[in-house]
Design a protein around this motif. Structure first.
Motif, short mmCIF file in Angstrom:
data_model
loop_
_atom_site.label_atom_id
_atom_site.label_comp_id
_atom_site.label_asym_id
_atom_site.label_seq_id
_atom_site.Cartn_x
_atom_site.Cartn_y
_atom_site.Cartn_z
N ALA A 1 40.74 47.53 39.19
CA ALA A 1 41.90 47.31 38.29
C ALA A 1 41.91 45.91 37.70
CB ALA A 1 43.19 47.56 39.06
N ALA A 2 41.33 44.95 38.42
CA ALA A 2 41.24 43.57 37.94
C ALA A 2 39.82 43.09 38.18
CB ALA A 2 42.25 42.68 38.66
N PRO A 3 38.86 43.55 37.37
CA PRO A 3 37.45 43.31 37.67
C PRO A 3 37.00 41.86 37.57
CG PRO A 3 37.71 44.46 35.56
CD PRO A 3 39.05 44.44 36.20
N GLN A 4 37.77 41.02 36.86
CA GLN A 4 37.39 39.62 36.76
C GLN A 4 37.93 38.83 37.96
OE1 GLN A 4 39.09 41.15 34.19
NE2 GLN A 4 37.32 41.61 32.90
N GLU A 5 37.10 38.00 38.54
CA GLU A 5 37.49 37.24 39.72
C GLU A 5 38.68 36.34 39.44
OE1 GLU A 5 35.47 34.37 43.16
OE2 GLU A 5 34.28 35.09 41.46
N ASP A 6 38.75 35.75 38.25
CA ASP A 6 39.88 34.86 37.94
C ASP A 6 41.19 35.63 37.86
OD1 ASP A 6 39.05 36.16 35.59
OD2 ASP A 6 39.71 34.52 34.30
N LEU A 7 41.14 36.89 37.44
CA LEU A 7 42.34 37.72 37.42
C LEU A 7 42.83 37.99 38.84
CD1 LEU A 7 41.97 40.55 34.73
CD2 LEU A 7 43.67 38.71 34.82
N ARG A 8 41.89 38.31 39.72
CA ARG A 8 42.27 38.58 41.10
C ARG A 8 42.83 37.32 41.77
NH1 ARG A 8 37.29 41.39 40.80
NH2 ARG A 8 36.21 39.87 42.13
N LYS A 9 42.30 36.18 41.41
CA LYS A 9 42.84 34.93 41.95
C LYS A 9 44.28 34.72 41.48
CE LYS A 9 41.99 29.93 42.17
NZ LYS A 9 41.12 28.82 41.69
#
Length: 274
Positions: free
Chosen positions: A250-258
């Motif tokens: 759902a949030a494939p970018q690491e910065d989004l998950r952060k």
């Protein structure tokens, strides 16, 4: 009285490696009941394995550092179990109280709109926020005008009841995305997305697109929670590693998950960034 399943033990590690300061922003703790009696008015009896110590096993297995304990309705408006848990965790956990309009200045129910206005007037300046519990997306949207009038952050729970069929062509969902995009005080918690899934575990793939749309609308106002111990849910009991790993899709970018796991909770709950 709703039936209750035992929460799954933390036997599986997630594939997702959480960032420093990662937070579970929605969980409940109950008991031991001899010390923290349940409300007589409750509509479910939590499993006995729902104490803070039980939850901490899950928390450690997920690799999280912070959490937010929400006083569960089975506790009524007695927030003692939450307050004591926060004391034990020495600042790494925060709490969300269930309030009664009759509480005194040091008190910790849900409030009507009128009582909410009165309570907000009493606590303004304390950096509190409101979590809005609803039964449908229609209720969420109908409450926006009132919630905005409070002039403090408010959080839509249960992923605002978004479901697999929601997309940009759906009027209600489109309106929800507009609220998240345009209302500075509006936040949304992704917890319980698994209850809306028709496909179910382990991947909950039918919820990926709808949650992605929510994140894209306002990534700095989205938070994640486990909803542990899932008392009274109707579907299959989730594995907590699956709930965290859902963010890989759902949030494939690491910065989004952060943002979702660490930065946004720190901003909303007043932690220092790590």
């Amino acid at each position: 009285m709703r039936s209750v399943q035992k929460p799954n033990p933390p036997t599986t590690k997630p594939r997702l490696i959480p960032p420093p300061g990662a937070c579970d922003t929605h969980l409940h703790v109950y008991g031991p009941t001899e010390k923290y009696p349940l409300s007589r008015q409750r509509n479910y009896t939590p499993d006995l394995h729902s104490t803070l110590d039980d939850y901490l096993q899950v928390h450690r297995s997920l690799g999280l550092q912070r959490a937010v304990i929400v006083t569960g309705s089975a506790n009524g408006t007695n927030n003692e179990v939450t307050v004591d848990a926060l004391s034990r965790m020495k600042g790494n956990f925060k709490g969300l109280a269930l309030l009664s309009p009759a509480i005194k200045a040091n008190g910790r129910g849900g409030l009507s709109f009128d009582d909410s206005k009165k309570m907000v007037a009493r606590v303004r300046g304390l950096q509190w926020h409101v979590e809005f519990m609803s039964d449908s997306m229609t209720e969420v949207l109908d409450a926006v005008s009132f919630l905005t009038s409070l002039e403090l952050p408010y959080v839509f729970d249960h992923v605002a009841h978004a479901a697999p069929f929601h997309n940009a062509a759906d009027r209600a969902f489109s309106n929800l995305l507009a609220v998240l995009s345009n209302e500075e005080h509006a936040w949304i918690n992704l917890y319980s997305f698994y209850q809306s899934s028709k496909i179910g575990p382990p991947d909950y793939t039918d919820m990926i697109d709808v949650v992605r749309s929510i994140i894209e609308a306002r990534p700095d106002r989205v938070i994640w929670g486990s909803n542990w111990p899932h008392a009274g849910i109707a579907g299959p009991m989730p594995h907590h590693a699956d709930l965290l790993d859902f963010l890989l899709a759902a949030a494939p970018q690491e910065d989004l998950r952060k943002q979702i796991l660490a930065e946004n909770p720190a901003n909303l709950y007043g932690w220092r960034p790590i």
